[in-house]
Each structure stands twice: as C-alpha cells, then as structure tokens.
Motif scaffolding. Structure first.
Motif, PDB file in Angstrom:
ATOM      1  N   UNK A   1      -5.292   5.446   2.632  1.00 23.73           N
ATOM      2  CA  UNK A   1      -4.337   4.111   2.285  1.00 23.73           C
ATOM      3  C   UNK A   1      -4.782   3.637   0.931  1.00 23.73           C
ATOM      4  N   UNK A   2      -3.938   3.273   0.053  1.00 20.74           N
ATOM      5  CA  UNK A   2      -4.271   2.873  -1.229  1.00 20.74           C
ATOM      6  C   UNK A   2      -3.452   1.376  -1.372  1.00 20.74           C
TER       7      UNK A   2
ATOM      8  N   UNK B   1       0.585  -1.205   0.003  1.00 17.48           N
ATOM      9  CA  UNK B   1       0.045   0.083  -0.013  1.00 17.48           C
ATOM     10  C   UNK B   1       0.991   1.294  -0.047  1.00 17.48           C
ATOM     11  N   UNK B   2       0.432   2.389  -0.641  1.00 16.91           N
ATOM     12  CA  UNK B   2       0.888   3.616  -0.312  1.00 16.91           C
ATOM     13  C   UNK B   2      -0.025   4.329   0.603  1.00 16.91           C
ATOM     14  N   UNK B   3       0.344   5.284   1.386  1.00 20.75           N
ATOM     15  CA  UNK B   3      -0.559   6.215   2.231  1.00 20.75           C
ATOM     16  C   UNK B   3      -0.286   7.624   2.179  1.00 20.75           C
TER      17      UNK B   3
ATOM     18  N   UNK C   1      -9.624   8.974  11.481  1.00 22.52           N
ATOM     19  CA  UNK C   1     -10.481   8.716  10.436  1.00 22.52           C
ATOM     20  C   UNK C   1      -9.578   8.222   9.031  1.00 22.52           C
ATOM     21  N   UNK C   2      -9.906   7.003   8.852  1.00 21.14           N
ATOM     22  CA  UNK C   2      -8.903   6.173   7.767  1.00 21.14           C
ATOM     23  C   UNK C   2      -9.821   5.931   6.413  1.00 21.14           C
ATOM     24  N   UNK C   3      -9.214   6.194   5.212  1.00 15.59           N
ATOM     25  CA  UNK C   3      -9.714   5.908   4.054  1.00 15.59           C
ATOM     26  C   UNK C   3      -9.053   4.612   3.403  1.00 15.59           C
ATOM     27  N   UNK C   4      -9.714   3.988   2.625  1.00 17.57           N
ATOM     28  CA  UNK C   4      -9.032   2.987   1.475  1.00 17.57           C
ATOM     29  C   UNK C   4      -9.496   3.117   0.093  1.00 17.57           C
ATOM     30  N   UNK C   5      -8.525   3.289  -0.704  1.00 15.33           N
ATOM     31  CA  UNK C   5      -8.879   3.178  -2.164  1.00 15.33           C
ATOM     32  C   UNK C   5      -8.091   2.209  -2.811  1.00 15.33           C
ATOM     33  N   UNK C   6      -8.548   1.026  -2.776  1.00 17.32           N
ATOM     34  CA  UNK C   6      -7.691  -0.068  -3.612  1.00 17.32           C
ATOM     35  C   UNK C   6      -7.466  -0.156  -5.017  1.00 17.32           C
ATOM     36  N   UNK C   7      -6.378  -0.402  -5.322  1.00 12.01           N
ATOM     37  CA  UNK C   7      -6.100  -0.193  -6.672  1.00 12.01           C
ATOM     38  C   UNK C   7      -5.534  -1.733  -7.435  1.00 12.01           C
TER      39      UNK C   7
ATOM     40  N   UNK D   1     -18.246   7.394   4.525  1.00 15.90           N
ATOM     41  CA  UNK D   1     -18.505   7.544   3.301  1.00 15.90           C
ATOM     42  C   UNK D   1     -17.857   6.664   2.350  1.00 15.90           C
ATOM     43  N   UNK D   2     -18.642   6.374   1.127  1.00 16.24           N
ATOM     44  CA  UNK D   2     -17.896   5.530   0.389  1.00 16.24           C
ATOM     45  C   UNK D   2     -18.783   6.057  -1.011  1.00 16.24           C
ATOM     46  N   UNK D   3     -18.008   5.602  -2.359  1.00 16.96           N
ATOM     47  CA  UNK D   3     -18.389   5.774  -3.554  1.00 16.96           C
ATOM     48  C   UNK D   3     -18.401   4.494  -4.487  1.00 16.96           C
ATOM     49  N   UNK D   4     -17.939   3.524  -3.798  1.00 21.94           N
ATOM     50  CA  UNK D   4     -17.679   2.036  -4.335  1.00 21.94           C
ATOM     51  C   UNK D   4     -16.512   1.958  -4.824  1.00 21.94           C
ATOM     52  N   UNK D   5     -15.641   2.959  -5.071  1.00 19.87           N
ATOM     53  CA  UNK D   5     -14.096   2.980  -5.267  1.00 19.87           C
ATOM     54  C   UNK D   5     -13.085   3.227  -4.022  1.00 19.87           C
ATOM     55  N   UNK D   6     -13.866   4.152  -3.104  1.00 19.33           N
ATOM     56  CA  UNK D   6     -13.207   4.580  -1.826  1.00 19.33           C
ATOM     57  C   UNK D   6     -14.113   4.476  -0.414  1.00 19.33           C
TER      58      UNK D   6
END
Length: 309
Positions: free
Chosen positions: A177-178, A144-146, A271-277, A253-258
């Motif tokens: 986090x990505x 991951x990148x962050x 507060x933590x986010x995830x955006x998988x690639x 929150x979510x948009x289906x990608x993050x």
C-alpha cells in the motif's frame, strides 16, 4: 474498462475463504514448478474504499462492501487523469520480469516454468500449478495506491462430467500500500491532484516499487525463515508503530521508509506493506526494504505451523 477493473480489483483484494485444510507445501514446491501469471488488468483500476487507510490496511476492508454506482462513477472521473498518465505503463510485463528474476529459489522452485495464462484452462494444462494474479489500483478516496499479488497453489483435473475441477490447496495475498500523507484536512479532490502532480515517472517508480516488494514478500514467505515465521500465531494485540501510524500486525521488515507486516492467521493470513508518500516527485528508484531486527523480538510465541506454506 474501469468499471470492469473495479469489480476485478475488489475480488482480488478479498481474503481467501475457500482454502481447505492446513496448507503443507514441500520445499521446494517442485523442481520445475509450472507458474501461470494471470494478466487481469491492462490499466490501473479504481476501487471503492469506504474507510480511511489505517490500522487494518486495505486488504480485507472490502469483504462486506456493496459498491455504489455513484461512488464508482465519481472514482472513474477523478482517476481518469492518473490512468492517462499510466496508459503506456506495462504493468503485467513488469510483474513477469520480476517473477522471472526472483522465483528461481530453494523455497519455491529451482527451475520454475513461467507462462502467461491467456485462455481458459484445458486438458493440456499442468495439473498442479502456482497461479499468480497481479493487480494495481487507486482508492476512490485517493488516499492510497496498492499493488497486490494473489498467489494460489491449485490442483486441476477433468471431472467425470467433462468439466474442470479446481482445488485451491494454498492461497495468500501480498500487497504494498502506498498511502498519501494527509496535509491538514485534504480530501479526495486535493489528494487526486497531489498524485497527478507527482508526474508519470514518479508514479511508475512507485508501482515498480510495489511490484518488487510484493515479489520479494512472496519469495520470503516460501523461504525457510518465512515458513517458520508464518507458522507463529499473530495475536490480536500485536501492533506495529510506523511513523505516526499504528498498524495491526507483526513486523517483518522495515527500512524506515517502508514496512512489511503479517496480519491474520491460517487461511486468512496476508502479508501487507506500507510505503507512505507526501506527494513530491521521486528523483530516484525507491530503495529495497531491508530486514528488521530479529523478527522473534516482536513475534508472538509459536503454536504450530498452520499458517506456513
């Protein structure tokens, strides 16, 4: 350079332990709030990540890690090509641009006074200031990148002995986090090559996305809705399913990608986010994260406002 960044990035990702008392900041914090941006990094860092990215995310995972010299050197070697792709990426300038575009609001300050903190604090510095320390790094496992913002409301004064006395009155971490989705049993070497294969424009777009999202997290957290939501206890049993992963925390929150999650309580809240690639080049800018269905539908019952700004 990378060795120094490793230590700084590790420090920036530790949860707060020194914030005394219940945070109780006014809304807005001040009409003309001094905001100092602390440009900690000039290039991407590598951080030792002992465990796979999973239910608990990256934030807080390093609290008891003794950084091994061999691990650091291995991470340095593999991150070198990624770092070279991003050598002319102006991370701190992008953060400053996002802050200047978004910090003027009713929750933080209608007229924030934003400056860069390039030198040690002196008597001419404001007594009460919002310190924002941005960091960005890749895990030595390349899972991951962050991108992260450490936000502190600080009171500073000169003590009787002439030394600076600093009191942290509020502190919270915001991170995006990505993670790189696994293909079979891909290891660090394969994952590193997948990051590199994405190319410079895609990596820059992902970091831009992390900056935009962490800045949005900060703004949301100090809004009326964010302060109210932050005051509700996050129960240990609260989990959020996102794609094939299950993360510990409450859905924001979510948009289906993050996805955004709130994890922890009181001074340990983040507060933590995830955006998988998946390692494919990104043709266009990443879309912003939209509000989820009403947060109350997935939140635990309120028990006061100990976690709110």
């Amino acid at each position: 350079m990378i060795k120094r960044v490793v230590a700084l990035a590790a420090l920036a990702c530790l949860p707060f332990h020194s914030v005394a008392g219940k945070p109780d900041l006014p809304m807005p914090i001040a009409q003309q709030l001094p905001v100092e941006l602390v440009p900690l990094q000039q290039e991407i860092g590598v951080i030792v990540q002992p465990n796979p990215v999973g239910a608990f995310g990256l934030i807080g995972a390093l609290a008891s890690v003794a950084i091994n010299k061999a691990q650091v050197e291995n991470g340095e070697k593999r991150v070198a090509e990624i770092r070279n792709l991003l050598l002319d990426y102006r991370f701190n300038e992008q953060v400053e641009k996002a802050l200047r575009a978004k910090l003027a609001n009713d929750g933080i300050s209608p007229q924030p006074v934003i400056s860069l903190r390039q030198t040690e604090w002196d008597a001419a510095s404001p007594a009460d200031v919002l310190l924002i320390t941005p960091t960005y790094h890749v895990a030595n496992t390349f899972e991951a990148m962050t991108v992260a913002l450490r936000v502190q409301m600080v009171h500073r004064e000169i003590a009787s002995n002439g030394k600076a006395k600093i009191e942290i009155r509020f502190g919270r971490d915001y991170s995006m986090n990505i993670p790189m989705r696994k293909i079979g049993g891909s290891g660090a070497g394969e994952d590193a090559q997948r990051w590199i294969a994405m190319g410079k424009p895609s990596l820059e777009r992902l970091i831009d996305h992390g900056i935009e999202q962490t800045t949005d997290m900060l703004v949301y957290d100090f809004s009326s809705a964010g302060r109210a939501e932050a005051g509700k206890r996050v129960m240990n049993t609260e989990m959020t399913k996102f794609g094939k992963e299950i993360y510990k925390g409450r859905l924001l929150r979510t948009d289906g990608e993050s996805v955004w999650l709130r994890q922890g309580n009181d001074r340990y809240q983040v507060v933590t986010g995830y955006h998988p690639v998946d390692g494919q080049p990104i043709a266009e800018a990443v879309a912003p994260v939209a509000p989820a269905a009403p947060v109350d539908a997935v939140a635990a019952p309120a028990t006061g406002s100990q976690g709110s700004p």
